[in-house]
Design a protein around this motif. Structure first.
Motif, PDB file in Angstrom:
ATOM      1  N   UNK A  40       0.806  -1.219   0.000  1.00 43.54           N
ATOM      2  CA  UNK A  40       0.000   0.000   0.000  1.00 43.54           C
ATOM      3  C   UNK A  40       0.843   1.275   0.000  1.00 43.54           C
ATOM      4  N   UNK A  41       2.095   1.217   0.362  1.00 44.18           N
ATOM      5  CA  UNK A  41       2.905   2.425   0.400  1.00 44.18           C
ATOM      6  C   UNK A  41       3.110   3.053  -0.963  1.00 44.18           C
ATOM      7  N   UNK A  42       3.068   2.248  -2.020  1.00 43.54           N
ATOM      8  CA  UNK A  42       3.361   2.742  -3.358  1.00 43.54           C
ATOM      9  C   UNK A  42       2.194   2.719  -4.354  1.00 43.54           C
ATOM     10  N   UNK A  43       1.256   1.788  -4.291  1.00 42.56           N
ATOM     11  CA  UNK A  43       0.287   1.618  -5.381  1.00 42.56           C
ATOM     12  C   UNK A  43      -0.595   2.814  -5.735  1.00 42.56           C
ATOM     13  N   UNK A  44      -0.875   3.741  -4.812  1.00 38.91           N
ATOM     14  CA  UNK A  44      -1.729   4.881  -5.190  1.00 38.91           C
ATOM     15  C   UNK A  44      -0.929   6.002  -5.841  1.00 38.91           C
ATOM     16  N   UNK A  45       0.390   5.889  -5.840  1.00 36.62           N
ATOM     17  CA  UNK A  45       1.245   6.935  -6.406  1.00 36.62           C
ATOM     18  C   UNK A  45       1.281   6.917  -7.940  1.00 36.62           C
ATOM     19  N   UNK A  46       1.561   5.779  -8.603  1.00 30.31           N
ATOM     20  CA  UNK A  46       1.728   5.805 -10.059  1.00 30.31           C
ATOM     21  C   UNK A  46       0.496   6.228 -10.866  1.00 30.31           C
ATOM     22  N   UNK A  47      -0.718   5.717 -10.582  1.00 31.11           N
ATOM     23  CA  UNK A  47      -1.824   6.017 -11.502  1.00 31.11           C
ATOM     24  C   UNK A  47      -2.260   7.470 -11.524  1.00 31.11           C
ATOM     25  N   UNK A  48      -1.998   8.230 -10.458  1.00 35.37           N
ATOM     26  CA  UNK A  48      -2.521   9.592 -10.409  1.00 35.37           C
ATOM     27  C   UNK A  48      -1.849  10.498 -11.444  1.00 35.37           C
ATOM     28  N   UNK A  49      -0.630  10.160 -11.884  1.00 35.11           N
ATOM     29  CA  UNK A  49       0.017  10.938 -12.942  1.00 35.11           C
ATOM     30  C   UNK A  49      -0.885  11.008 -14.175  1.00 35.11           C
TER      31      UNK A  49
END
Length: 745
Positions: free
Chosen positions: A713-722
């Motif tokens: 969970x620390x990383x998965x919401x970061x990439x798609x928002x770009x």
């Protein structure tokens, strides 16, 4: 209930120890899975079965759970002990949590990175709590001379209802410590959880808001000196000489000298990345005095030579080439553009993509780029070191302490048993603190000065000294037939100096004719892990392109993605393995569609959608923005996440929100550029970060209800928002955004 074994063959996951002052202590493996077969166990390294964490029950009933993993804001110091406490059957309010020290004899994999802590620890943590509970029950049954099945537990107490007997865990702890660890234990069903799935406050929360000294930079010892480094001003240069004639005479300065981080013949391990191997050091009484002396120090540099080094990646060797020369951002993009025409490495081929493109009725093409990025942790790099002939004591923020200990041992020439690395809370990590060259520097400086030393990087040091997110380029092509069906898909991508390609991720497996290939360009700019490595670019490029393809196919962008996923679900391509589960992928898209009221658009709100799989989890986002005075204002982000069982909902929500805000800032503004090897952005006056008023006015997080074990969970919401930002900007302006950052300045 699930039944798990605490021992496989001759290997035990758990050990128990009687404490000198009474009570019991149970050690357990945080990583060893209870579902392993005897064959799997025998393949594992021996150290996985050494004590990895501790559960202590004192004779007064106090329960202390040690959290071995480094804490960098992801809240594992709270969530991991919650898992133990739930299976143990105690009230959370009665639990004390402590940060475990680095101990390679007792612990393994004391890492922060890859969103792996909860995922890897899930079964071992539950096993620890359940085993301790079973041992307490056995001790009580023997004491009361009643059948084990008649003993129940609740809130840290043992009950025998027939005789109305009751004892606290503390009263039974010493006897329980002598009980043989059970061969197998039963774990709770999800419906029986009482702590897991509830929101619990960060165990360090009060200390943080009241300013307690819990971060590495807070470390202070009597007689401690302050040290700072001076490195060459540009990548591609190395120190030739230093002139300290002025600096050494300034008030408070003790010494000026140079150090080599690694010896010339040292074979670096995977996380031993180092930008400038030789640096100048200024040591003095105070930060202010050392900073002033740094400005007076004159250094002379000369060009580096091209080198090829052998690196060790956990037993696998690879060659790392570092070219000479001074690099420029403008040249980088030209070099990456040229790579498309050169021979690349084919990583996956399904069907006959070349023939499919020839038959295609419509072809869509787009090229995406991303710059180097700096981590910019709020707490600058720092470490305390006191190295003597007897031992080396180090204190500070670090993501990979176990690996760093091995490197430090080799560099200092002392055994690991004489090294004591104490982990502090980190003021940000994001991969930057995986590469602990500053710890090695601190130790070498202390050894040279024969005194306790705290090494501090200034913001300029940290930003111009590496380690960066690589620069990337990806070119996509898609072919549609006369019915607007996607029949061909091609991705050609690479980077400086690493490739971001994940060839088996969506839409692989959803298109009959699929081609993925990549390339790399060598560089003397040092790069490393950056939150959701490589995924942070591929999600942006892929999900932006899929929106463009959906528009060409005259389809709603969410429906278009769901159609592709349905193909992967109902008619998967034979003989191929995909990284993702299309059912789970589709579930987050459907949930975000529902929760965002997709399809009920407001003409004044511009919406972008994106979804991505990485670090074993799935995230989909709908971003709403408006344009005010020509600038985008993010009004709301609706996010759906499937990360399995959520241990601590509030903490999970905070983590997801942080990833979204971080991603929006990097998408809109993040950029590090180079002229003749010199970084052009050295502080926040030039390196643009997202500001408070630019964060979304509302973030709405939803988690998919799941019976599956937790994933990352620390990383998965970061990439798609770009891509959600890029797709919303297109709706607002009519212009596609192919190059990050989307806004200059």
């Amino acid at each position: 209930m699930a039944t798990v074994k605490t021992k496989t063959g001759r290997r035990s996951f758990l050990k128990n120890t009687a404490l000198a002052g009474g009570g019991m202590m149970l050690g357990f493996s945080w990583l060893a899975s209870c579902k392993m077969t005897p064959e799997d166990v025998n393949k594992l390294p021996e150290e996985w079965f050494k004590i990895n964490g501790y559960l202590k029950i004192a004779d007064n009933g106090q329960v202390t759970i040690l959290s071995p993993n480094p804490e960098g804001g992801q809240n594992v110091k709270t969530s991991m002990p919650m898992i133990v406490a739930d299976e143990l059957g105690v009230d959370w309010k009665d639990v004390i949590v402590e940060q475990a020290p680095l101990d390679t004899n007792a612990f393994t994999f004391q890492y922060l990175g890859g969103s792996q802590a909860i995922r890897r620890g899930w079964e071992g943590l539950r096993m620890a709590g359940a085993s301790a509970r079973a041992m307490l029950i056995t001790a009580a049954a023997d004491t009361w001379q009643v059948p084990i099945e008649e003993i129940t537990t609740m809130g840290g107490f043992l009950h025998h209802k027939k005789t109305d007997k009751i004892l606290s865990y503390g009263a039974m702890a010493s006897k329980a410590s002598t009980v043989k660890i059970p061969e197998e234990v039963q774990l709770k069903d999800k419906d029986d959880f009482s702590i897991i799935g509830t929101s619990q406050r960060n165990v360090d929360g009060k200390k943080i808001v009241t300013g307690k000294p819990i971060f590495g930079i807070d470390t202070h010892r009597k007689g401690m000196l302050i040290a700072m480094i001076v490195h060459p001003p540009a990548f591609g240069l190395k120190l030739k000489s230093i002139d300290d004639s002025v600096a050494i005479t300034m008030p408070g300065i003790h010494d000026v000298f140079t150090i080599k981080v690694f010896e010339d013949d040292y074979e670096k391990a995977f996380f031993d990345t180092r930008t400038f191997n030789e640096v100048a050091v200024v040591v003095g009484n105070s930060t202010w005095e050392v900073m002033n002396a740094k400005k007076a120090l004159k250094i002379e540099c000369e060009p580096i030579e091209s080198t090829t080094d052998t690196r060790d990646r956990f037993g696998q060797k690879w060659h790392e080439h570092t070219p000479a020369g001074l690099e420029n951002t403008t040249d980088h993009y030209a070099q990456m553009e040229a790579m498309y025409l050169k021979k690349t490495e084919v990583r996956r081929r399904d069907g006959d993509p070349e023939a499919a493109f020839i038959k295609a009725n419509k072809i869509i093409e787009a090229t995406y780029t991303a710059p180097f990025l700096a981590h910019n942790c709020m707490e600058p790099m720092n470490f305390f070191a006191h190295v003597t002939a007897e031992k080396a004591e180090l204190i500070g923020p670090l993501q990979k302490p176990e690996l760093t200990e091995k490197t430090l041992s080799a560099r200092l020439g002392i055994s690991p048993e004489k090294i004591d690395i104490q982990m502090t809370r980190m003021g940000g990590g994001y991969g930057r603190r995986s590469y602990a060259h500053w710890l090695i520097e601190a130790a070498l400086i202390s050894q040279k000065m024969n005194a306790p030393v705290k090494l501090i990087y200034t913001r300029e040091d940290e930003m111009t000294d590496g380690i960066y997110r690589p620069s990337y380029l990806a070119r996509y092509r898609a072919g549609l037939d006369k019915d607007n069906k996607l029949i061909a898909f091609h991705v050609n991508t690479g980077g400086i100096p690493q490739s971001p390609l994940h060839q088996d991720r969506f839409p692989a497996g959803a298109v009959d004719n699929y081609l993925a290939e990549d390339w790399t360009i060598d560089s003397n700019l040092t790069v490393g892990s950056f939150r959701a490595p490589s995924s942070n670019f591929m999600a942006s490029a892929e999900q932006s392109f899929l929106d463009e393809v959906a528009e060409a196919a005259e389809k709603d962008p969410i429906d278009f993605r769901l159609e592709l996923l349905d193909r992967a679900i109902t008619n998967p391509i034979e003989g191929k393995t995909n990284d993702y589960d299309p059912l789970r992928y589709a579930s987050v898209l459907k949930l975000v569609k529902e929760k965002s009221n997709w399809g009920q658009e407001n003409v004044n709100i511009h919406r972008g959608v994106s979804a991505y799989f990485c670090h074993n989890s799935y995230a989909a986002q709908v971003l709403d923005l408006v344009m005010e005075d020509g600038k985008p204002i993010v009004k709301k982000v609706t996010c759906a996440v499937d990360c399995g069982i959520v241990v601590n909902p509030d903490a999970a929500t905070n983590l997801a929100e942080g990833g979204i805000v971080d991603g929006i800032g990097n998408a809109l503004y993040g950029e590090l550029t180079f002229v003749d090897g010199r970084p052009q952005e050295s502080n926040f006056d030039k390196y643009r970060m997202i500001r408070m008023q630019e964060a979304p006015k509302e973030i709405d997080i939803h988690f998919v209800e799941s019976e599956l074990a937790p994933t990352g969970l620390g990383e998965p919401t970061f990439p798609p928002v770009f891509a959600a930002v890029a797709n919303a900007l297109y709706k607002a302006t009519g212009k596609r955004h192919y190059n990050q950052p989307f806004i200059k300045g």
